[in-house]
Design an enzyme around this catalytic site. Structure first.
Site, PDB file in Angstrom:
ATOM      1  N   HIS A1337       0.837  -1.200   0.000  1.00 55.02           N
ATOM      2  CA  HIS A1337       0.000   0.000   0.000  1.00 55.02           C
ATOM      3  C   HIS A1337       0.873   1.252   0.000  1.00 55.02           C
ATOM      4  O   HIS A1337       0.625   2.204  -0.750  1.00 55.02           O
ATOM      5  CB  HIS A1337      -0.896  -0.033   1.244  1.00 55.02           C
ATOM      6  CG  HIS A1337      -1.731   1.194   1.431  1.00 55.02           C
ATOM      7  ND1 HIS A1337      -2.932   1.394   0.776  1.00 55.02           N
ATOM      8  CD2 HIS A1337      -1.524   2.302   2.192  1.00 55.02           C
ATOM      9  CE1 HIS A1337      -3.432   2.557   1.128  1.00 55.02           C
ATOM     10  NE2 HIS A1337      -2.606   3.126   1.992  1.00 55.02           N
ATOM     11  N   CYS A1338       1.902   1.231   0.815  1.00 57.17           N
ATOM     12  CA  CYS A1338       2.785   2.397   0.937  1.00 57.17           C
ATOM     13  C   CYS A1338       3.492   2.693  -0.385  1.00 57.17           C
ATOM     14  O   CYS A1338       3.600   3.851  -0.802  1.00 57.17           O
ATOM     15  CB  CYS A1338       3.806   2.144   2.046  1.00 57.17           C
ATOM     16  SG  CYS A1338       4.926   3.506   2.330  1.00 57.17           S
TER      17      CYS A1338
END
Length: 1758
Positions: A1337-1338
């Protein structure tokens, strides 16, 4: 000139001239210069001209050489005289620029034998000169050289006529609204602590002053009164400071040398006219900020003969009795400075009015403060007149109508010269006066003198006794406590008497009305200092609370001291503003002064606040409204705008200082409905820092309060509506403003709460994407139907797919592009190709097909999201309807069969079909269920998702990486629950499974807490028993058994045997036999089992990709394959310690095969699979090329390309899925936290995650073997990144923090689940173990936001960075060699608001742009459309020179004869500078297209925004592309090409020439001249379009097998003996253009074997066509300050064909011997070119199919 002092050049003509304007004036367009002088009573007037040595353009004068010379011009009184004014005009030859020519006047001279003035004749400085040849800033107070004896200079006419005011107008403030700040240009910024940008050049100058305008704005200043800025001689002070021996100087400047010339020592540049431009720029920027400019002018006396010697002559030598008041032939001294100007003489008064008009009209100043103004009222007899001629002329001069006049209404003659309160106006009341009586009275009263109360009251009430009698108002009184002449305010309360010994004279006033508060000078006595501080504040209150116009002396706002000197006229450093002392008082005295100014000027500031409202409204794209507050307290503006993935509500207000206090709070709540105005407490994620929750309805958030301006930003997350529209998560807000210390609650003026909504009413919303009918149906059926079950949903979905397939035509086209699956693994089919078979496949797809397939993706992503929501139980499985099992089974089979049918017929949607099938089928979805179900259990049982307890820690571990340990953990938890919470049972079961406390803590997501009893134990036991079955289905292969049983009849015996071996046996598969337990075996056994799975899957994928396979078989095999993939992923995840290259490469191939099997039309993934199959095994065994290093580099190139493709796929899925999940989720009420991770969970359950996992494991191994730079880019950016370096142990704890300044974060663990904190521009991960994978996600968010995300493989490096740079402003640069450079940088000079704006920018690219943005570039719009320079249409190489073509053409022409025979250049001709203009003015184009182009470009103004300019240029390009080819150009091209071909024996150019194609390409090159990028670049360089010339180099486009760039001095090591090169296949545009990936790079020392430093990782090669290429060839690289490279187009007559690179077919990669030979030849070619030019070169070229080397371009190495 030339060799003869008096001879007139034949082409320099004299004319009568004009009597006005005064002085020297060049005509606006050049070519003529007019000179005038007022010389009454003179019979003989001579103009003396001096042309300096080396004057540019001197050669255009006949008989003149570069040594310069002089000229005497005698004026004829019969033609060159009007009244007392003598005038003459010089007409100049073309090409001669008179700028910088010096001149003086000679009156009634004696003549020598040649009839010329004698050498000792007095040369007179023009009183109206606009420019002098004096020194500039760096020569301040320079001694030891020639005496100050300036000559007048012809100014640069561009400084006069062409200065760009950028549309900025004077503020035209009323005198009553002014807050005046008296300042000295040099003294304000000369102090080194001013920290100016380019301090050495700008300190103490006009441009330096500009950098401190924010200080004035913050203070509340709207007018600056500048001490003299006219030219003066600062060296006219011979004394030295007796205290320290330092040379003194004339610092103040009250000894004017010339009144028309800005002080040249206040100019930062030593250029003719630089002081004019510098002063105008200062005025423009002050006006831009609403600050007026008032000049302190000294028309009472001049520097001519005033107290001391001088070495120049002016007014006295012209007509002393007209310019000066004399007594018995001698100077009078009413000024104390040695002479007095005869201001009311008709000629002298005309001269003064002319001068004032020049400064108002030309320099845009707003007013004047007249020093010793009483002297200006004196007549020829020295007596004061109350009706002086000068004052009347000033009153009646139209150019001075808007100017403000301020008198220092006294001079040095008492009492007749003291005119305070009675200075004449010459008409209606206009003049303001320095109120010296106000100054003296306030000083006396505040220091405690008796009997001053009445006077004090009169002064603070407006001094009506002085000003009322003649109709003037209180604002005509300029109130001041201190000024430049006398004590500073700090010294006024620190000294009883003057301390002027530093001046070396007994100067300065002895009557100061000062009091030292008990100690003379500085003291450490706290009581004395406290009293002084109070006294200063008393003075400030009296000043700003009094009726009148206040004036403050620079530095008084912080307490500047001159150490007791009350006459600083000759002091330099002692009078400097101290910016460090100012910072210390920022929140003390400075804040007090700001508040006073705000309070005194509230009405004006409120008006300014309202005038700036349109800018705030413009930013409020989502919502904007203005609110007037109750109690007349001020205004508040509310603006809502997009910001990255969310929204920002910006609240800006202006409060009356009396209402504001020192702090203010926003008391606010959320409104959830447009009708219901009930308050609700805002969600925690929306609360800005410092917020405090008050109750269930409201919270309070502190404003930033700065001089009454309230500022507050509230960040709101995004909600996606059912129609796909992204809106703020909060519909609206209600608020009031609380001022605690005033105990006030400020509401709307109607007494109600302030209200703002950020969404449109619901009726106006709707999904904005495609397939609206289908989307509306999905949402309506799920939210409004009275009944809904799985059966209904499956039937609806089947019908939707059926409708789509009946309409879609993409399947047939996709099948045509479908490659053969068997050929992918056929080694004979993959044999290495010769050059005749291009190592690539075309990327060209029919645009209509591509568009249709994109529409398919839109619908199928909706179908998948819909069905996955159902699978996750986010949609109802049964609502008001009972479904029979057989009905549900029938609906399931029908939908599954339909999905498999379209899977077969539509290859473009196969991945979507497979994913959707997994949501409705059995078996293969259980791996994902591990992640999903634990979250559902927590939600259903209300187990909090907060840190610090067992269930959340296990959830995080499962979410990140499930292993067989999870089976043991689940069994242990069940034992704990079943025994009522006995912890010993928990640990006993864990021990039985070999799980210790240390093992639990060693996980990447560690488990350190013990379980606890929560809620209903019986329900939890039931939940976790079911969850145990899910875990066992993955780790014990239960799902696999079911899938194998269902697929038995579909599989060939070989595949079935493999599966039976994997599962144990066909008849005796035991549940205890767990595939997941593989990671407890040896790595080798684990890998063997992995490869058996891979082998079985390969057989299954072969059947699936066979067009003959039946739909029913497809369904069973897809589910079986899904199960096998899950088992492979578990093994890969479990083998965390696997580092063997061959093993990892085999696993990578297996997963890559899986992905290609289900996305068969993805050309690059397919190419990667084949390349991996062919090249990776050899690399993994370190036998590729030259050995281990090259093996690692080649494998690294494959990995880099694969990582890029995986990242692109992730971004695609994120874009397609996230908005749909949000829309559907909001419609059915899904919790926000579930929606936020929806796409992440989908991707982490796919084979893409496994690919990224293996890439992460390969990276450190390859870097170590190849000795690569220690950084890996997870999210790369192509520009430098700046910010403040901070260090954090892990990013998870920081993700909610908002950084107010751009930040570079050096972080420990980054798990991948975090959000990148607001304000963070780059995340540097300390070590590889702590880094996230590329699918996290990051990482996705970082790429979307333009955040640099990189991990380091050398922890000592990050330790060093932290030790040396922590807390500093740093710059991070990703270099071309893959390294990362981190170094300290200069912090941008930006105020906190701008810093916050940059930090919170939605795009980090925009943030960095904002920081590097250069403001106020002058845009010069003059464009050459007609001047063709007399050029020919076409030139051949031997006729090329710098005046005709740019460096591309010229360098090749020069290079060709000097190269060895085996190094070739392409045949070429060029259309030279002027050819475009020649085409525009041709008969074919002049009438229609030239006129249209001129009219279009006439819209372009210096003030045009970039957006407006872009629109204008787009229109201009249309007209350029509409031009008709002149027949002469066609013929000239043919002739030139014929000539070149004849000389070389091969007419290659001519054979490639096609008129239509050539003309189209030429126009496109010309059209690129009219673009935004050149416009911006020229503006930054201060250049005009007229300076830019464009030639077009016409070359044969070589059939490039490879293209290369060489740097003959290695740019990374600066080693002149080492060549650095880069090579790509095909045309070189992929090397220099925007094509991702790296080239093959190498370095080569002479006599040594070339060393490869990286292998090719690019995806695309450009296949050239047989044609010509038309290359832009501008003079941009020769223009000073203009970066012209890369701004203009080069066009192929026939477009290249983009092709997919196949590494295994590139001989450059696969043949080591060939590679070394070719790289050696390239290095030698580079050295040959360097030898030819004699300096290091940047070289571009190509290698043709015969392996011949061609040089296409060379230029000096940058």
């Amino acid at each position: 000139m030339g060799q003869s002092g008096g001879k007139m050049p034949g082409n320099l003509q004299l004319a009568k001239g004009e009597p006005r304007p005064k002085g020297c004036c060049e005509s606006p367009k050049g070519g003529e210069v007019n000179f005038t002088i007022d010389a009454p009573g003179r019979g003989s007037v001579w103009l003396y001209l001096l042309l300096p040595e080396g004057h540019e353009g001197a050669s255009t004068l006949e008989g003149v050489d570069s040594s310069g010379g002089e000229l005497y011009v005698q004026l004829d009184p019969s033609t060159n005289k009007t009244g007392d004014t003598w005038h003459v005009k010089l007409t100049l030859p073309g090409g001669f620029d008179p700028k910088g020519a010096k001149y003086m006047w000679i009156l009634d001279p004696k003549l020598d034998q040649h009839g010329l003035p004698e050498a000792n004749a007095v040369r007179i400085l023009d009183p109206c000169a606009k420019c002098l040849d004096s020194r500039y800033a760096k020569d301040w107070n320079k001694r030891g050289g020639p005496k100050f004896s300036p000559m007048a200079v012809v100014p640069d006419r561009r400084a006069i006529y062409e200065f760009d005011w950028q549309g900025v107008k004077p503020p035209n403030l009323h005198l009553k609204d002014l807050v005046i700040y008296e300042a000295h240009v040099r003294g304000f910024t000369r102090n080194p602590d001013s920290k100016l940008q380019d301090w050495d050049a700008t300190a103490g100058t006009f441009l330096g002053f500009i950098q401190k305008i924010p200080h004035l704005l913050k203070l509340g200043i709207n007018a600056v009164e500048l001490l003299p800025v006219y030219e003066f001689d600062e060296t006219a002070c011979p004394r030295k400071n007796p205290e320290n021996g330092e040379q003194l100087c004339n610092f103040w400047g009250y000894s004017t040398v010339n009144f028309f010339v800005p002080m040249q020592r206040f100019s930062s540049r030593d250029r003719i006219g630089a002081a004019i431009v510098g002063f105008k720029t200062l005025v423009r920027e002050l006006h831009r900020q609403g600050i007026e400019v008032i000049l302190d002018v000294v028309f009472n006396h001049t520097a001519e003969g005033a107290w001391g010697e001088h070495f120049w002559h002016s007014w006295a030598a012209i007509a002393k009795n007209r310019y000066y008041i004399l007594s018995n032939g001698q100077d009078t001294n009413y000024t104390g400075c040695g002479n007095t100007v005869n201001a009311n003489d008709p000629m002298c008064s005309d001269w003064i009015v002319e001068c004032l008009s020049y400064w108002v009209d030309e320099m845009h100043v707003d007013g004047f403060r007249f020093d010793l103004a009483s002297a200006l009222t004196r007549g020829n007899d020295g007596k004061v007149s109350m009706d002086p001629l000068l004052i009347k002329k000033m009153a009646n001069e139209p150019k001075l109508k808007r100017a403000k006049f301020i008198a220092e209404a006294w001079d040095c003659s008492w009492p007749d010269g003291y005119l305070v309160g009675k200075f004449p106006s010459g008409g209606p009341p206009r003049w303001a006066e320095w109120n010296g009586i106000f100054r003296d009275t306030i000083r006396c009263f505040i220091k405690g003198d008796e009997g001053k109360k009445g006077d004090f009251a009169t002064r603070i009430c407006g001094s009506s006794d002085l000003f009322k009698h003649n109709g003037r108002k209180p604002f005509h009184s300029i109130n001041f406590i201190t000024a430049h002449d006398g004590f500073t305010l700090k010294d006024l309360v620190s000294y009883n008497g003057k301390h002027n010994t530093c001046n070396g004279e007994n100067s300065g006033d002895d009557h100061n009305n000062s009091w030292n508060c008990g100690h003379e000078g500085d003291t450490g006595d706290g009581g004395v200092n406290h009293l002084r501080s109070r006294q200063i504040r008393n003075f400030m209150v009296a000043l700003f609370m009094s009726a009148g116009t206040p004036m403050i002396l620079y530095g008084d706002e912080y307490g500047r001291s001159q150490r007791g000197c009350n006459n600083g006229w000759c002091q330099d450093a002692r009078c400097w503003f101290s910016w460090s002392d100012s910072e210390k008082q920022e929140n003390n005295l400075m804040r007090f002064v700001r508040l006073l100014i705000s309070l005194s000027n509230f009405d004006q500031q409120l008006q300014q606040f309202r005038q700036s409202r349109p800018e705030r409204k413009q930013s409020g794209k989502i919502h904007f409204q203005s609110i007037t507050l109750s109690e007349q307290a001020g205004d508040v503006d509310v603006a809502c705008r997009r910001a990255g993935d969310g929204f920002v509500v910006q609240i800006t207000g202006f409060l009356h200082p009396d209402k504001a206090g020192s702090s203010a709070l926003l008391h606010w709540g959320v409104l959830n409905d447009f009708r219901d105005r009930h308050w609700h407490c805002p969600p925690e994620e929306c609360l800005p820092d410092g917020s405090k929750i008050m109750d269930a309805k409201a919270c309070q958030t502190p404003f930033e309060l700065d001089d009454g301006i309230l500022r507050l930003d509230i960040s709101l997350p995004t909600s996606t509506m059912s129609d796909g529209a992204c809106v703020p998560a909060i519909p609206g807000m209600a608020f009031v403003i609380r001022v605690p210390e005033k105990d006030k609650w400020l509401k709307c003026e109607d007494g109600k709460d302030c209200v703002a909504f950020f969404r449109d009413p619901p009726a106006k919303q709707g999904w904005k994407g495609g397939w609206q009918e289908q989307v509306n149906f999905i949402i309506e059926s799920e939210t409004k139907w009275g009944h809904m079950t799985l059966m209904h949903r499956y039937n609806n979905c089947r019908d939707m797919i059926q409708t789509w397939s009946s309409r879609s035509n993409t399947g047939e086209a996709a099948m045509r592009r479908m490659p053969s699956w068997s050929a992918t693994f056929n080694k004979d089919a993959l044999r290495r190709a010769s050059w005749s078979r291009l190592p690539s496949a075309s990327l060209l797809i029919d645009p209509e097909e591509e568009k249709s397939e994109e529409q398919d993706d839109e619908l199928w992503s909706w179908i998948f999201v819909w069905q996955r929501f159902s699978f996750m139980r986010l949609l109802d499985w049964q609502r008001n309807y009972n479904t029979k099992p057989r009905e549900l089974a029938g609906a399931t089979d029908s939908l599954a069969n339909k999905i498999c049918s379209v899977w077969k017929e539509y290859p473009n949607i196969r991945l979507w079909a497979r994913w959707t099938l997994a949501t409705i089928g059995r078996g293969g979805n259980q791996g994902q269920a591990i992640r999903d179900e634990i979250l559902h259990i927590m939600h259903r049982n209300k187990i909090p998702e907060t840190k610090g307890h067992f269930y959340e820690e296990w959830h995080q571990k499962l979410h990140n990486n499930t292993t067989p340990d999870d089976v043991g953990i689940c069994k242990a938890l069940l034992a704990f629950l079943r025994t009522g919470g006995k912890m010993e049972e928990y640990w006993k079961v864990l021990h039985d499974h070999g799980i210790t406390k240390e093992r639990l803590a060693s996980y990447e997501r560690s488990i350190t807490k013990e379980p606890y009893m929560h809620g209903d134990a019986g329900r939890l036991i039931m939940e976790f028993e079911n969850y145990l079955r899910i875990l066992q289905s993955v780790h014990d292969a239960l799902d696999l058994k079911t899938a194998i049983d269902a697929a038995k009849s579909c599989l060939p015996k070989q595949v079935m045997d493999q599966l039976q071996e994997i599962s144990g046996s066909d008849a005796k598969m035991k549940r205890s036999r767990s595939l997941g337990s593989l990671d407890k075996d040896s790595q080798e056994k684990s890998h063997q089992r992995f490869m058996k799975l891979a082998e079985a899957r390969l057989g299954i994928l072969g059947i699936l990709n066979d067009s003959k396979t039946d739909v029913g078989v497809i369904r069973q095999l897809l589910l079986l394959d899904y199960s096998l993939e899950t088992q492979q992923s578990v093994i890969a995840q479990g083998n965390t310690d696997e580092t063997r290259l061959p093993t990892l490469c085999e696993q990578m191939k297996a997963f890559l095969t899986s992905v290609v099997g289900h996305i068969p039309l993805h050309g690059e993934l397919r190419a990667l699979l084949v390349d991996w199959t062919q090249l990776a095994p050899e690399c993994a065994n370190l036998k590729f090329g030259a050995g281990p290093a090259e093996s690692a580099l080649m494998l690294k190139a494959l990995c880099d390309r694969l990582a890029r493709v995986v990242g692109e796929q992730v971004d695609t899925f994120q874009t397609l899925l996230a908005p749909k999940a949000t829309t559907l989720g909001q419609a059915v009420g899904v919790e926000k936290n579930v929606l936020e991770v929806f796409v992440d969970e989908v991707l982490r359950g796919s084979a893409l995650f496994a690919l990224s996992l293996i890439l992460k494991r390969l990276e450190p191994q390859l870097r170590s073997i190849a000795q690569l730079p220690p950084w890996q880019m997870i999210s790369a950016v192509d520009h430098p990144v700046q910010g403040e370096l901070v260090s954090v142990p892990r990013m998870l704890h920081m993700q909610d923090k908002i950084f107010e300044t751009p930040t570079i974060m050096l972080s420990g663990l980054v798990s991948g689940e975090e959000e990148v904190p607001v304000g963070v521009q780059a995340v540097l991960v300390r070590d590889a173990k702590s880094a996230p994978d590329i699918l996290s996600h990051c990482a996705v968010r970082a790429r979307n936001s333009g955040v640099l995300l990189a991990s380091c493989y050398d922890s000592t490096l990050t330790e060093k960075i932290e030790a040396e740079l922590l807390g500093q402003w740093v710059q991070v640069v990703c270099s071309a060699d893959g390294s990362v450079e981190i170094k300290a940088a200069e912090r941008p000079m930006a105020d906190p608001k701008r810093m916050r704006m940059m930090a919170r920018s939605a795009s980090r690219d925009l943030t960095q742009e904002l920081m590097s943005k250069e403001t106020d570039s002058t845009k010069l719009v003059n464009m050459n459309l007609k001047e063709d320079f007399g050029c020919k249409w076409v030139v051949t190489p031997e006729k090329m020179d710098k005046s005709k073509v740019g460096s591309k053409s010229l360098n090749l022409a020069l290079l060709k004869p000097q190269l060895p025979k085996d190094i070739l250049t392409p045949q070429a001709v060029a259309m030279p500078y002027g050819s475009m203009q020649k085409a525009l003015t041709s008969r074919e184009n002049a009438k229609e297209w030239l006129s249209k182009l001129e009219a279009c470009l006439a819209q372009l103004q210096p003030t045009s925004s970039n957006e407006d300019a872009k629109t204008i240029f787009q229109e201009a390009q249309v007209y350029v592309n509409a031009l008709q080819m002149p027949s002469e150009l066609d013929q000239a091209l043919r002739s030139a090409m014929e000539e070149v071909g004849s000389k070389e024996g091969e007419k290659r150019l001519l054979n490639l020439y096609h008129r239509g194609d050539a003309w189209d390409a030429t126009k496109q090159v010309w059209a690129s001249l009219f673009g935004l990028r050149p416009w911006v670049s020229l503006a930054k360089a201060g250049r005009s379009f007229y300076d830019l010339n464009m030639a077009v180099l016409v070359q044969e486009l070589l059939p490039a097998k490879y293209a290369f760039v060489l740097h003959t001095k290695n740019p990374f090591t600066n080693d002149p003996n080492e060549v650095y090169g880069e090579v790509v296949p095909g045309r070189g545009e992929t090397l220099v253009g925007n094509y991702p990936g790296r080239a093959l790079s190498f370095r080569a020392r002479k006599g040594e074997t070339p060393v490869v430093t990286s292998f090719l990782s690019k995806s695309t090669l450009l296949r050239t066509q047989e044609c010509l290429i038309f290359r832009s060839d501008s003079n941009g690289e020769d223009l000073e300050g203009f970066a012209g490279a890369g701004l203009f187009e080069s066009i192929c007559a026939t477009s290249d064909i983009p092709c997919m690179v196949r590494f295994h077919r590139l001989r450059l990669l696969t043949d080591h011997s060939f590679r070394q030979t070719l790289l050696s030849k390239l290095a030698e070619a580079g050295r040959a070119v360097e030898k030819a030019f004699g300096s290091p070169q940047d070289i571009e070229g190509c290698v043709d199919p015969q392996d011949r080397i061609f040089i296409v371009q060379s230029r000096p190495q940058v």
